[in-house]
Design a protein around this motif. Structure first.
Motif, PDB file in Angstrom:
ATOM      1  N   UNK A  73      37.315  96.772  63.114  1.00 34.37           N
ATOM      2  CA  UNK A  73      38.536  96.712  63.589  1.00 34.37           C
ATOM      3  C   UNK A  73      39.655  96.231  62.449  1.00 34.37           C
ATOM      4  N   UNK A  74      40.672  96.939  62.219  1.00 37.15           N
ATOM      5  CA  UNK A  74      41.936  96.786  61.371  1.00 37.15           C
ATOM      6  C   UNK A  74      40.940  96.554  59.904  1.00 37.15           C
ATOM      7  N   UNK A  75      41.024  95.249  59.267  1.00 33.70           N
ATOM      8  CA  UNK A  75      40.634  94.909  58.158  1.00 33.70           C
ATOM      9  C   UNK A  75      39.550  94.014  58.372  1.00 33.70           C
ATOM     10  N   UNK A  76      38.869  94.201  59.439  1.00 29.57           N
ATOM     11  CA  UNK A  76      37.527  93.049  59.672  1.00 29.57           C
ATOM     12  C   UNK A  76      36.382  93.690  60.083  1.00 29.57           C
ATOM     13  N   UNK A  77      35.077  93.503  59.411  1.00 28.96           N
ATOM     14  CA  UNK A  77      33.946  93.799  59.685  1.00 28.96           C
ATOM     15  C   UNK A  77      33.136  92.573  60.389  1.00 28.96           C
ATOM     16  N   UNK A  78      32.414  93.167  61.692  1.00 29.84           N
ATOM     17  CA  UNK A  78      31.633  92.082  62.472  1.00 29.84           C
ATOM     18  C   UNK A  78      30.149  92.602  62.334  1.00 29.84           C
ATOM     19  N   UNK A  79      29.422  91.448  62.295  1.00 32.74           N
ATOM     20  CA  UNK A  79      27.571  91.749  62.392  1.00 32.74           C
ATOM     21  C   UNK A  79      27.205  90.505  63.372  1.00 32.74           C
ATOM     22  N   UNK A  80      26.459  91.141  64.277  1.00 31.17           N
ATOM     23  CA  UNK A  80      25.695  90.177  65.250  1.00 31.17           C
ATOM     24  C   UNK A  80      24.734  89.342  64.464  1.00 31.17           C
ATOM     25  N   UNK A  81      24.447  88.183  64.888  1.00 37.32           N
ATOM     26  CA  UNK A  81      23.637  87.303  64.543  1.00 37.32           C
ATOM     27  C   UNK A  81      22.698  86.825  65.179  1.00 37.32           C
ATOM     28  N   UNK A  82      22.688  86.842  66.486  1.00 31.63           N
ATOM     29  CA  UNK A  82      21.705  86.862  67.509  1.00 31.63           C
ATOM     30  C   UNK A  82      22.380  85.343  68.286  1.00 31.63           C
ATOM     31  N   UNK A  83      21.509  84.696  68.941  1.00 32.49           N
ATOM     32  CA  UNK A  83      22.064  83.344  69.769  1.00 32.49           C
ATOM     33  C   UNK A  83      22.102  82.187  69.054  1.00 32.49           C
ATOM     34  N   UNK A  84      23.117  81.846  68.049  1.00 29.09           N
ATOM     35  CA  UNK A  84      23.376  80.959  67.172  1.00 29.09           C
ATOM     36  C   UNK A  84      24.106  79.786  67.676  1.00 29.09           C
ATOM     37  N   UNK A  85      24.960  80.230  68.659  1.00 29.00           N
ATOM     38  CA  UNK A  85      25.862  79.207  69.215  1.00 29.00           C
ATOM     39  C   UNK A  85      25.707  78.628  70.431  1.00 29.00           C
ATOM     40  N   UNK A  86      26.601  77.650  70.888  1.00 33.95           N
ATOM     41  CA  UNK A  86      26.096  76.945  72.210  1.00 33.95           C
ATOM     42  C   UNK A  86      24.705  76.616  72.566  1.00 33.95           C
ATOM     43  N   UNK A  87      24.235  75.840  71.547  1.00 33.45           N
ATOM     44  CA  UNK A  87      22.893  75.169  71.683  1.00 33.45           C
ATOM     45  C   UNK A  87      21.966  76.264  71.657  1.00 33.45           C
ATOM     46  N   UNK A  88      22.161  77.570  71.037  1.00 36.40           N
ATOM     47  CA  UNK A  88      21.255  78.488  71.155  1.00 36.40           C
ATOM     48  C   UNK A  88      21.332  79.574  72.301  1.00 36.40           C
ATOM     49  N   UNK A  89      22.462  79.344  73.068  1.00 39.81           N
ATOM     50  CA  UNK A  89      22.708  79.995  74.385  1.00 39.81           C
ATOM     51  C   UNK A  89      23.524  81.189  74.199  1.00 39.81           C
ATOM     52  N   UNK A  90      24.491  81.196  73.369  1.00 39.59           N
ATOM     53  CA  UNK A  90      25.527  82.151  73.220  1.00 39.59           C
ATOM     54  C   UNK A  90      25.322  83.020  71.742  1.00 39.59           C
ATOM     55  N   UNK A  91      25.730  84.415  71.833  1.00 41.43           N
ATOM     56  CA  UNK A  91      25.779  85.152  70.946  1.00 41.43           C
ATOM     57  C   UNK A  91      26.997  84.819  69.652  1.00 41.43           C
ATOM     58  N   UNK A  92      26.308  84.964  68.546  1.00 42.56           N
ATOM     59  CA  UNK A  92      27.201  84.572  67.297  1.00 42.56           C
ATOM     60  C   UNK A  92      27.577  86.060  66.642  1.00 42.56           C
ATOM     61  N   UNK A  93      28.692  85.868  65.678  1.00 38.35           N
ATOM     62  CA  UNK A  93      29.028  87.287  65.055  1.00 38.35           C
ATOM     63  C   UNK A  93      29.449  86.367  63.558  1.00 38.35           C
ATOM     64  N   UNK A  94      29.027  87.159  62.649  1.00 39.82           N
ATOM     65  CA  UNK A  94      29.752  86.795  61.361  1.00 39.82           C
ATOM     66  C   UNK A  94      30.979  87.944  61.118  1.00 39.82           C
ATOM     67  N   UNK A  95      32.148  87.378  61.154  1.00 39.34           N
ATOM     68  CA  UNK A  95      33.266  87.992  60.752  1.00 39.34           C
ATOM     69  C   UNK A  95      33.775  88.013  59.590  1.00 39.34           C
ATOM     70  N   UNK A  96      34.025  89.115  58.670  1.00 36.06           N
ATOM     71  CA  UNK A  96      34.430  89.145  57.344  1.00 36.06           C
ATOM     72  C   UNK A  96      35.793  89.736  57.319  1.00 36.06           C
ATOM     73  N   UNK A  97      36.694  89.261  57.082  1.00 32.91           N
ATOM     74  CA  UNK A  97      38.078  89.593  56.921  1.00 32.91           C
ATOM     75  C   UNK A  97      38.387  90.012  55.483  1.00 32.91           C
ATOM     76  N   UNK A  98      39.293  91.087  55.347  1.00 33.58           N
ATOM     77  CA  UNK A  98      39.379  91.870  53.975  1.00 33.58           C
ATOM     78  C   UNK A  98      41.144  91.528  53.817  1.00 33.58           C
ATOM     79  N   UNK A  99      41.344  91.314  52.455  1.00 36.35           N
ATOM     80  CA  UNK A  99      42.708  91.422  52.367  1.00 36.35           C
ATOM     81  C   UNK A  99      42.901  91.928  51.058  1.00 36.35           C
ATOM     82  N   UNK A 100      43.596  93.343  50.944  1.00 37.79           N
ATOM     83  CA  UNK A 100      43.611  94.106  49.503  1.00 37.79           C
ATOM     84  C   UNK A 100      42.427  94.718  49.407  1.00 37.79           C
ATOM     85  N   UNK A 101      41.616  95.095  50.164  1.00 39.28           N
ATOM     86  CA  UNK A 101      40.274  95.746  50.309  1.00 39.28           C
ATOM     87  C   UNK A 101      39.278  94.696  49.513  1.00 39.28           C
ATOM     88  N   UNK A 102      39.317  93.362  49.487  1.00 39.13           N
ATOM     89  CA  UNK A 102      38.316  92.441  48.985  1.00 39.13           C
ATOM     90  C   UNK A 102      38.152  91.412  50.099  1.00 39.13           C
TER      91      UNK A 102
END
Length: 137
Positions: free
Chosen positions: A97-126
């Motif tokens: 979305x926009x200048x953001x990539x998201x990757x699913x990590x599994x259940x790494x948050x909320x003491x292992x009860x909630x899904x986590x995502x790696x969010x990568x934001x880009x600015x000027x294509x880097x």
């Protein structure tokens, strides 16, 4: 005189107990909302791509890619990489979305009860910023 000393000792003990309980609740709350329950695991592009669908086998996969995500962040492996280079290293994002990539990590948050995502934001294509966030329910 003795009564006053005993009263102050009991008062101090009660305050210490309340302080310990408040600290424990605050630490638990922080862990539940913000902590990633995984130790750093050396990043491997092939392992990352192989684990691209953490929910393929089970709905309760655990923290499948969280350790590698921590390694990506700590070692700044993606620093100054372009969107194309990130896609080559991590594979196709689960969400773009926009200048953001998201990757699913599994259940790494909320003491292992909630899904986590790696969010990568880009600015000027880097890569500008990487962070692990708890997925909204």
């Amino acid at each position: 005189m003795v009564f006053r000393a005993v009263f102050k000792a009991i008062q101090a003990l009660v305050l210490l107990t309340i302080g310990t309980i408040v600290f424990f609740i605050a630490a638990l709350t922080w862990s539940y909302y913000f902590d990633v329950i995984s130790g750093a695991e050396p990043f491997s592009s092939s392992s990352w791509v192989e684990r691209s669908n953490p929910y393929k086998i089970t709905n309760d996969p655990g923290c499948v890619r969280g350790g590698m995500a921590l390694d990506l962040i700590q070692k700044e492996i993606l620093k100054s990489k372009t969107q194309k280079q990130v896609s080559e290293i991590l594979g196709t994002p689960d969400k773009i979305s926009d200048s953001t990539f998201s990757y699913e990590l599994g259940q790494c948050s909320g003491l292992g009860w909630h899904n986590s995502i790696l969010v990568i934001k880009f600015m000027n294509n880097s890569v500008h910023n990487l962070k692990i966030v708890r997925d909204a329910p």
